[in-house]
Every structure is written in structure tokens, then in C-alpha cells.
Design an enzyme around this catalytic site. Structure first.
Site, PDB file in Angstrom:
ATOM      1  N   HIS A 141       0.808  -1.224   0.000  1.00  0.00           N
ATOM      2  CA  HIS A 141       0.000   0.000   0.000  1.00  0.00           C
ATOM      3  C   HIS A 141       0.835   1.265   0.000  1.00  0.00           C
ATOM      4  O   HIS A 141       0.274   2.366  -0.045  1.00  0.00           O
ATOM      5  CB  HIS A 141      -0.923   0.008   1.220  1.00  0.00           C
ATOM      6  CG  HIS A 141      -0.194   0.070   2.526  1.00  0.00           C
ATOM      7  ND1 HIS A 141       0.619  -0.944   2.965  1.00  0.00           N
ATOM      8  CD2 HIS A 141      -0.132   1.019   3.485  1.00  0.00           C
ATOM      9  CE1 HIS A 141       1.140  -0.618   4.148  1.00  0.00           C
ATOM     10  NE2 HIS A 141       0.700   0.573   4.470  1.00  0.00           N
ATOM     11  N   CYS A 142       2.167   1.150   0.058  1.00  0.00           N
ATOM     12  CA  CYS A 142       2.991   2.355   0.185  1.00  0.00           C
ATOM     13  C   CYS A 142       3.938   2.576  -0.990  1.00  0.00           C
ATOM     14  O   CYS A 142       3.835   3.567  -1.704  1.00  0.00           O
ATOM     15  CB  CYS A 142       3.807   2.291   1.481  1.00  0.00           C
ATOM     16  SG  CYS A 142       2.844   2.570   2.974  1.00  0.00           S
ATOM     17  N   ILE A 143       4.874   1.676  -1.187  1.00  0.00           N
ATOM     18  CA  ILE A 143       5.988   1.953  -2.093  1.00  0.00           C
ATOM     19  C   ILE A 143       5.547   2.159  -3.537  1.00  0.00           C
ATOM     20  O   ILE A 143       6.087   3.033  -4.219  1.00  0.00           O
ATOM     21  CB  ILE A 143       7.058   0.840  -1.986  1.00  0.00           C
ATOM     22  CG1 ILE A 143       7.548   0.749  -0.538  1.00  0.00           C
ATOM     23  CG2 ILE A 143       8.242   1.155  -2.888  1.00  0.00           C
ATOM     24  CD1 ILE A 143       8.554  -0.346  -0.312  1.00  0.00           C
ATOM     25  N   ASP A 148       3.234   5.928  -2.998  1.00  0.00           N
ATOM     26  CA  ASP A 148       3.686   7.163  -2.348  1.00  0.00           C
ATOM     27  C   ASP A 148       4.492   8.087  -3.244  1.00  0.00           C
ATOM     28  O   ASP A 148       4.290   9.319  -3.209  1.00  0.00           O
ATOM     29  CB  ASP A 148       4.500   6.834  -1.096  1.00  0.00           C
ATOM     30  CG  ASP A 148       3.658   6.170  -0.024  1.00  0.00           C
ATOM     31  OD1 ASP A 148       2.451   5.960  -0.267  1.00  0.00           O
ATOM     32  OD2 ASP A 148       4.198   5.857   1.043  1.00  0.00           O
TER      33      ASP A 148
END
Length: 457
Positions: free
Chosen positions: A287-289, A292
Site C-alpha cells: 500500500h505504500c511503495i 507514495d
């Protein structure tokens, strides 16, 4: 009240709302509301309950709420025993009734911040949640956004919505940002063991947020503003994305030279300074890399700045599934004399990382679509994901189910493509049974398993 006096935190005691809330935090009687009970919100609730605060979990998903209130779970690394123990304290319950936000002294927002189809920030969940809070906002509440976002979201998007009803941030209510730092499935770093960065809209908001998080995690690290805290989160994950892109590019280069990139990295990391190991893979997931960096590139356009370095890293990482499928096709042709369009492939691992049941942004979804788009028959095995749930980007894969782990059936496939290196699988038996193994994680070598049928990708 003496507006000129100072308390022991060095803040002028100009707000009775501030003083009252600080006392409730210090005595652990503040009720904590957590909006969003997923991979961030539920572990956070667990940590807060364990520190003695009453917690009210809120979610729009009735099934999640009912599951938690029965003492059951839907997140593999948060066990049913853990959820039942939270409920048994009498300090945790879940609800879909957002009118109960009025009961909460602190409201922590842990909702998704995905990208839209144009790879631009989608803050609809944050905005809708903020409006739901605004409709029930009362004096003396602290609102904290934990979802990853671009700098300025807390101050420029949330604050005006919350102030529209007449209450003022910094005196009537307080607003802060503290980015989540979850690493699902990592037993070494639970929520409580990970330091938290906090930034507030004003000194009183910062102090309340710092005081609260210091009481539940290893360390609370204050920064000068909510925008700074938002930038910290993006920086952490852009750092990882860029370095992963670097080793992914090195993998392609060294492969062409006949050099094993994993051997190179293992040797390089023996240097005790100046090098930090990152490892290649079949693409970015989670869900981030994968998400973002695009939040910052989008925001940077407002300042007429091109983020060429970050965008280049995104291009490299986005191309990795294509490279893996080409390596698979080449190996099938060279080793078995079979084209990918006629091949039966077993995809090992649908989760984006090992030992978790998290499908978000998993490169396996793209790999499966690409292989099937070229005519291959593809099944998958993943002990953590028995069934593929519907996703926005890959709706056609919804309902696909994991096949049973069976060495005899593995032998019936033309190739096994290892996309996720879950522990606990019989890699030696798999290599012995399979016609061809294409390993994107170097997991066979790490388990001491080798064979002429193993190809690294």
C-alpha cells in the site's frame, strides 16, 4: 483562567479544551476512535487497548465490524485470540455508527489513499471521512490523520472542512498528522515498537499528539508542522522505491552479462559502511511503495518542479513484471521448446510480500494478467490468500482460488513462477517435481536448493 501562565510543557494555557484533553490523555481515560480497521487501524487499536485506553473502532464495512465484535479476525497476523482478548478487556468495540464519533476524544484516521486511473492522488476517502467527522465535531477533540498523503493535506484539505461549522483548529479542536509505519507480518517491529513521527497544526495540537503517541509506542518524534510529517512518510518510501529500482535495473544489466545480482549484493553488503542492501523482485507491491512517490510527483507540479529521478524509478519498477514474463517465455522456449501461449504456469504467491495475506498492489496480479494475455493457462498457490478478492485495477481476477500444494500436480505444469517467497513451503520438493522454475526472489538459493531447471529472473 490566567491566559498568561505556562504549564510544564512550556505551552501557554490559553485553551481549556487543550487542558481538559491533556488530562484525559495523561490519565488514559480518553476514548480513542479509529476510523478504518484494516492493516493499519486494527494493529493500532490493539496497541492502544494494551496501553489501557478505551477504543472505538469505526468502519463502513459491516462484515468487518461484525467479525471483530464476535472476537474473530480477517487479518492473518492479527489472530482471533488477539481480537478476542481486546474485546475481553471491555475497552474495545467496533461499530458502523459514525454518530458515535461524538463519544471520542481522539479520532485517528486510517483510510486508504490510493491512486486513480491516471495515477493521481485519490483523497476521496480522506475527504469523506473528514466530512463525517465535521458533521459531529465537538470542542476538545484531537483529529489525527495517519494515511499517507502529500504535504499540505492536513492543513489545506482537512482544516477548512472541519472549521466550516464554526469551531476553530488550535483552540476548540486540534488537528495533527502522524504517518503510519506498519510492516505487516514483521514480528520484530510491532506497532508499539515503531517510533511515531508527529506534526501538528499549532503547538497545542503537536503537544497533545506527542503526548498520546508517546504513551503507546516506543518513541514519539515531534516535527515542526503537519506538512513536514507528511513529507517524512513520503521520503521514507521514496527512498525505498528508488533503491529498489536501482537494484532492479542492475539485475537486468548483470543478467545480460551472466552475473548473479543476488551474489553481487550479498558480497557488497559485507562492507561495514557506505552500503545498504536492497533486493530486486518481480515488481513493487503493497500500500505504500508503489503509490507514495506519485503523491509527491503530483504535488511538485504545483511548484513547477519535475521529479525526474523519482519518476524514472517508477518507470523501472513498473517495467519489472514485463521483464519477468519475457524471461519466463525465453526459458520455456529454450528449456522446453514450448511457447508461453501454450504453457501451463503455476504462479507461486499472490501476496505482495512473504508471510502475509495482503494483496494490495501485488505484482502477481499483473503477472497473471500478462501471462494469460499471452495465451498461457495460469493457476496460483498461496497459503495466505485462498481467494483473490476484487480489486479496482484487476477486477477480472476476482474469485480465482489457490490450488492445493501437491508435488504430483506441480509436475503437470510447464513452469512454476515464484513471485512471493513465503516461508514454510517445500522448495526442494518443488524443484524436484517441476519441469522449470523461474525464481524472481532468489528463494531457491537461499534455501540451498539448486537444479538445472531453476532460472533466476
Amino acid at each position: 483562567m490566567d491566559l498568561g501562565t505556562c504549564d510544564d510543557s512550556g505551552l501557554e494555557t490559553g485553551s481549556d479544551a487543550f487542558l481538559a484533553l491533556r488530562i484525559r490523555i495523561e490519565t488514559h481515560i480518553a476514548t480513542i476512535g479509529i476510523i478504518g480497521l484494516g492493516y493499519v487501524g486494527l494493529p493500532l487499536a490493539q496497541a492502544i487497548v494494551e496501553r489501557g485506553y478505551p477504543v472505538l473502532g469505526l468502519d463502513v464495512d459491516t462484515t468487518k465490524v461484525e467479525t471483530l465484535n464476535r472476537g474473530e479476525t480477517y487479518i492473518r497476523h492479527i489472530t482471533a485470540e488477539t481480537v478476542a482478548a481486546m474485546g475481553a478487556t471491555g475497552r474495545f468495540s467496533a461499530t458502523v455508527d459514525f454518530d458515535r464519533l461524538a463519544e471520542c476524544d481522539l479520532i485517528l484516521i486510517c483510510v486508504p489513499t490510493p491512486l486513480n486511473r491516471y495515477r493521481e492522488p485519490d483523497l476521496s476517502y480522506v475527504e469523506e471521512t473528514t466530512r463525517a467527522i465535521a458533521a459531529r465535531l465537538r470542542r476538545g477533540q484531537l483529529i489525527v490523520l495517519e494515511s499517507t498523503t502529500y504535504p499540505g493535506t492536513t492543513a489545506q484539505l482537512m482544516a477548512p472542512i472541519l472549521e466550516a461549522g464554526g469551531l476553530r483548529s488550535g483552540s476548540d479542536f486540534f488537528l495533527a498528522y502522524s504517518p503510519e509505519r506498519e510492516d505487516p507480518g514483521n514480528p520484530q517491529y510491532s506497532t508499539a515498537a515503531i517510533p511515531k513521527v508527529v506534526g501538528g497544526e499549532g503547538p497545542e495540537a503537536l503537544e497533545l499528539a506527542r503526548l498520546f503517541y508517546a504513551s503507546i509506542v516506543a518513541q514519539a518524534i515531534p516535527v515542526s508542522s503537519s506538512a513536514t510529517a507528511e513529507a517524512v512518510k513520503l521520503t521514507e518510501n521514496i527512498f525505498r522505491a528508488v533503491n529498489i529500482a536501482l537494484v532492479n535495473e542492475l539485475k537486468v544489466i548483470y543478467d545480460a552479462m551472466g552475473i548473479d545480482v543476488w551474489e553481487v549484493i550479498d558480497a557488497a553488503k559485507t562492507k561495514p559502511f557506505g552500503f545498504m542492501p536492497f533486493y530486486p523482485g518481480p515488481g513493487l507491491g503493497g500500500h505504500c511503495i508503489p503509490i507514495d512517490p506519485f503523491y509527491l510527483t503530483w504535488k511538485a507540479r504545483e511548484f513547477e518542479i519535475n521529479t525526474r529521478f523519482i519518476e524514472l524509478a517508477g518507470e523501472v519498477n513498473t517495467r519489472m513484471p514485463h521483464w519477468v514474463v519475457e524471461r519466463l517465455a525465453l526459458a520455456l522456449d529454450q528449456r522446453l521448446g514450448r511457447g508461453l501461449s501454450r504453457a501451463r504456469v503455476l504462479l507461486l504467491g499472490m501476496a505482495y510480500k512473504k508471510n502475509v495475506g495482503d494483496l494490495r498492489e501485488s505484482p502477481s496480479l499483473r503477472l497473471m494478467e500478462m501471462m494469460e494475455g499471452r495465451g498461457a493457462h495460469v493457476d496460483y498457490h498461496d497459503p495466505y490468500i485462498p481467494e483473490v478478492m476484487r480489486t479496482r485495477e484487476h477486477p477480472s481476477l476476482a474469485g480465482r482460488r489457490s490450488i492445493a500444494w501437491n508435488l504430483a500436480s506441480i509436475a503437470e505444469y510447464d513452469a512454476v513462477l515464484i513471485a512471493t517467497d513465503h516461508d514454510g513451503l517445500d522448495y526442494e520438493g518443488m524443484v524436484g517435481a517441476a519441469k522449470l522454475v523461474v525464481d524472481t526472489r532468489n528463494v531457491c538459493a537461499r534455501h540451498g536448493v539448486s537444479g538445472a531447471n531453476v532460472v533466476k529472473a
